[in-house]
Design a protein around this motif. Structure first.
Motif, short mmCIF file in Angstrom:
data_model
loop_
_atom_site.label_atom_id
_atom_site.label_comp_id
_atom_site.label_asym_id
_atom_site.label_seq_id
_atom_site.Cartn_x
_atom_site.Cartn_y
_atom_site.Cartn_z
N ALA A 76 0.83 -1.22 0.00
CA ALA A 76 0.00 0.00 0.00
C ALA A 76 0.86 1.27 0.00
N GLY A 77 2.17 1.10 0.11
CA GLY A 77 3.05 2.28 0.18
C GLY A 77 3.04 2.93 1.55
N GLY A 78 2.78 2.14 2.57
CA GLY A 78 2.71 2.66 3.94
C GLY A 78 4.03 2.59 4.64
N PRO A 79 4.06 3.01 5.90
CA PRO A 79 5.29 2.92 6.68
C PRO A 79 5.59 1.46 7.02
N ALA A 80 6.89 1.15 7.18
CA ALA A 80 7.25 -0.20 7.64
C ALA A 80 6.93 -0.27 9.14
N ALA A 81 6.33 -1.37 9.57
CA ALA A 81 6.03 -1.50 11.00
C ALA A 81 7.31 -1.82 11.77
N GLU A 82 7.42 -1.18 12.93
CA GLU A 82 8.50 -1.50 13.88
C GLU A 82 7.87 -2.45 14.89
N TRP A 83 8.26 -3.70 14.91
CA TRP A 83 7.59 -4.69 15.77
C TRP A 83 8.28 -4.79 17.13
N VAL A 84 7.48 -4.90 18.16
CA VAL A 84 8.00 -5.04 19.52
C VAL A 84 7.45 -6.35 20.07
N ALA A 85 8.31 -7.38 20.15
CA ALA A 85 7.85 -8.71 20.61
C ALA A 85 7.88 -8.74 22.15
N LEU A 86 6.77 -9.20 22.73
CA LEU A 86 6.66 -9.21 24.20
C LEU A 86 6.07 -10.55 24.65
N PRO A 87 6.54 -11.08 25.79
CA PRO A 87 6.10 -12.41 26.22
C PRO A 87 4.77 -12.42 26.98
N MET A 88 4.05 -13.52 26.83
CA MET A 88 2.82 -13.77 27.60
C MET A 88 2.55 -15.27 27.55
N GLY A 89 2.04 -15.84 28.64
CA GLY A 89 1.61 -17.23 28.61
C GLY A 89 2.62 -18.19 29.22
N ARG A 90 2.54 -19.43 28.75
CA ARG A 90 3.33 -20.50 29.39
C ARG A 90 4.83 -20.22 29.32
N ARG A 91 5.31 -19.76 28.18
CA ARG A 91 6.75 -19.50 28.08
C ARG A 91 7.15 -18.36 29.02
N ALA A 92 6.26 -17.39 29.22
CA ALA A 92 6.56 -16.29 30.14
C ALA A 92 6.61 -16.81 31.57
N ILE A 93 5.75 -17.79 31.89
CA ILE A 93 5.79 -18.38 33.25
C ILE A 93 7.15 -19.04 33.45
N GLU A 94 7.58 -19.81 32.45
CA GLU A 94 8.85 -20.53 32.59
C GLU A 94 10.04 -19.57 32.68
N GLU A 95 10.02 -18.51 31.87
CA GLU A 95 11.19 -17.61 31.84
C GLU A 95 11.14 -16.52 32.89
N PHE A 96 9.94 -16.01 33.17
CA PHE A 96 9.86 -14.81 34.02
C PHE A 96 9.01 -15.03 35.28
N GLY A 97 8.45 -16.23 35.45
CA GLY A 97 7.73 -16.54 36.67
C GLY A 97 6.32 -15.98 36.72
N THR A 98 5.82 -15.45 35.61
CA THR A 98 4.44 -14.97 35.56
C THR A 98 3.95 -15.00 34.11
N ALA A 99 2.65 -15.28 33.94
CA ALA A 99 2.10 -15.37 32.58
C ALA A 99 2.02 -14.00 31.91
N LEU A 100 2.02 -12.94 32.73
CA LEU A 100 1.91 -11.60 32.15
C LEU A 100 2.89 -10.67 32.87
N PRO A 101 4.15 -10.67 32.43
CA PRO A 101 5.14 -9.83 33.12
C PRO A 101 4.78 -8.34 33.03
N GLU A 102 5.18 -7.63 34.07
CA GLU A 102 4.93 -6.17 34.11
C GLU A 102 5.54 -5.50 32.88
N PHE A 103 6.73 -5.97 32.46
CA PHE A 103 7.37 -5.29 31.33
C PHE A 103 6.63 -5.54 30.01
N THR A 104 5.80 -6.58 29.96
CA THR A 104 4.96 -6.75 28.77
C THR A 104 3.92 -5.63 28.73
N LEU A 105 3.30 -5.35 29.88
CA LEU A 105 2.31 -4.26 29.93
C LEU A 105 2.99 -2.92 29.61
#
Ligand code: ATP
Length: 361
Positions: A39-68
């Motif tokens: 469409a000739g639009g801007p390129a998206a800058e993607w910010v990947a953030l964790p949530m769910g089972r992998r977040a529990i394993e890595e960060f001890g919570t399904a929804l880390p504060e830094f995701t919010l």
């Protein structure tokens, strides 16, 4: 400003989630990137953030504060599904609900549309359910402190439903604004015959808002009658506005009438935040098998782009959204579909078919 490649930057959050989440989120990201480029639009800058089972394993919570915090710094985001029923008991929050609550995403917009080329129980269905998303009987969000469900004794369970005039007004405005851009018809769905105070407030507030939109036809139905009417004549509906729980149930029904949960898109939004999220869950039976249908998230991402286009007055984003919608419809019309719709395409193959069509209009 048209927001072409030299215009405003576009920062989008990307949250994989559980089950088929990583596969359908990656697919949606690819389709959005290609549609913006086409469409000739801007390129998206993607910010990947964790949530769910992998977040529990890595960060001890399904929804880390830094995701919010990370999501707060984006222009909008794509949320994968979560499978919170499978989390260890001490982690059993519903991350999607927590995110909606944290950002005050009060409106859940759920279209149901049949596509030529896809078997649907209702070929003529083309409606949108506008679901109030912040109160009602949802025990995880209808109390400032504590839960809306509680047990005075182990054998007695109580549930509190919350309905406020302010929330009814807000959601009614969403519905009428949407109807103004569609077939100009709103149906208020409630159950005021058995819940006259709460559902009566919902119905009457919607009718009061309707007076501000004289060009829109409005009627109301009890939710049980609406469910039967939806199955009998779905083509009668344009926009339905309803409370949280009824909206959840009716939108799954409408999705199934339109074909499959795999095509049911949704946008969660407030006045200044929006989140694309498929209606379906994590479908653990399909996880990692390259069999999931990514369409629900493609169409949800298109809704997010259209919401951003309106809010930022950046029509190029709406053009990118239209490219996604048309590419999905054209892929189905060509007889290409994933297994849930009786097709043979894998998630990856289907994605590439959509990408190819995003560029051809
Ligand atoms: P939730 O309660 O989190 O919404 P659920 O258990 O009700 O989840 P889903 O995970 O949405 O249900 O899916 C139910 C079934 O529908 C899945 O097991 C899967 O077979 C099918 N399904 C759901 N989404 C898709 C999809 N995107 N592609 C293919 N099949 C799907």
């Amino acid at each position: 400003m048209d927001g072409t490649a030299s215009g405003q930057r576009l920062r989008l959050g990307l949250v994989d989630g559980d089950g088929i989440g990583p596969e359908v989120v990656a697919s949606a990201r690819r389709v959005v990137d290609e549609a913006l480029a086409a469409a000739g639009g801007p390129a998206a800058e993607w910010v990947a953030l964790p949530m769910g089972r992998r977040a529990i394993e890595e960060f001890g919570t399904a929804l880390p504060e830094f995701t919010l915090e990370g999501l707060a710094g984006t222009d909008g985001w794509i949320l994968g599904p979560h499978d919170n029923a499978s989390y260890p008991p001490e982690h059993r929050i519903a991350p999607g609900g927590a995110i909606r609550r944290h950002f005050g995403l009060h409106a859940n917009i759920r279209p149901a549309q049949a596509f030529p080329g896809i078997r649907a129980m209702a070929d003529d269905i083309d409606l949108v359910i506008v679901r109030e998303n912040s109160e009602g009987f949802y025990a995880d969000r209808n109390m400032a402190v504590g839960s809306g469900e509680f047990c005075p004794t182990p054998d007695i369970a109580l549930s509190v439903g919350l309905v406020t005039r302010a929330a009814c007004e807000r959601i009614a405005h969403e519905a009428f604004r949407l109807a103004a851009a569609r077939r100009k018809q709103v149906t208020i769905v409630h159950k005021a015959n058995v819940l006259p105070l709460t559902m009566g407030l919902f119905r009457d507030t919607c009718y009061a808002v309707a007076r501000k939109y004289p060009g829109i036809t409005v009627n109301d139905e009890h939710v049980d009658a609406a469910a039967a009417h939806l199955v009998r004549s779905p083509g009668d509906y344009d926009v339905l506005v309803t409370e949280n729980l009824f909206g959840d149930i009716l939108s799954d029904l409408a999705a199934q009438l339109a074909g499959s949960l795999g095509t049911a898109a949704s946008l969660n939004c407030s006045a200044d935040r929006a989140m694309a999220q498929a209606v379906h869950g994590a479908a653990p039976d399909l996880a990692g098998r390259n069999r999931a249908n990514p369409v629900a998230l493609h169409l949800s991402a298109a809704m997010l782009l259209r919401w951003l286009a309106d809010r930022r007055e950046q029509p190029v984003l709406a053009r990118a959204a239209s490219r996604i919608d048309h590419a999905v419809a054209a892929t189905f019309a060509a007889g290409i579909a994933t297994a849930d719709l009786g097709g043979l395409a894998s998630t990856a193959e289907f994605t590439e078919q959509v990408v190819a069509r995003v560029h051809h209009r």
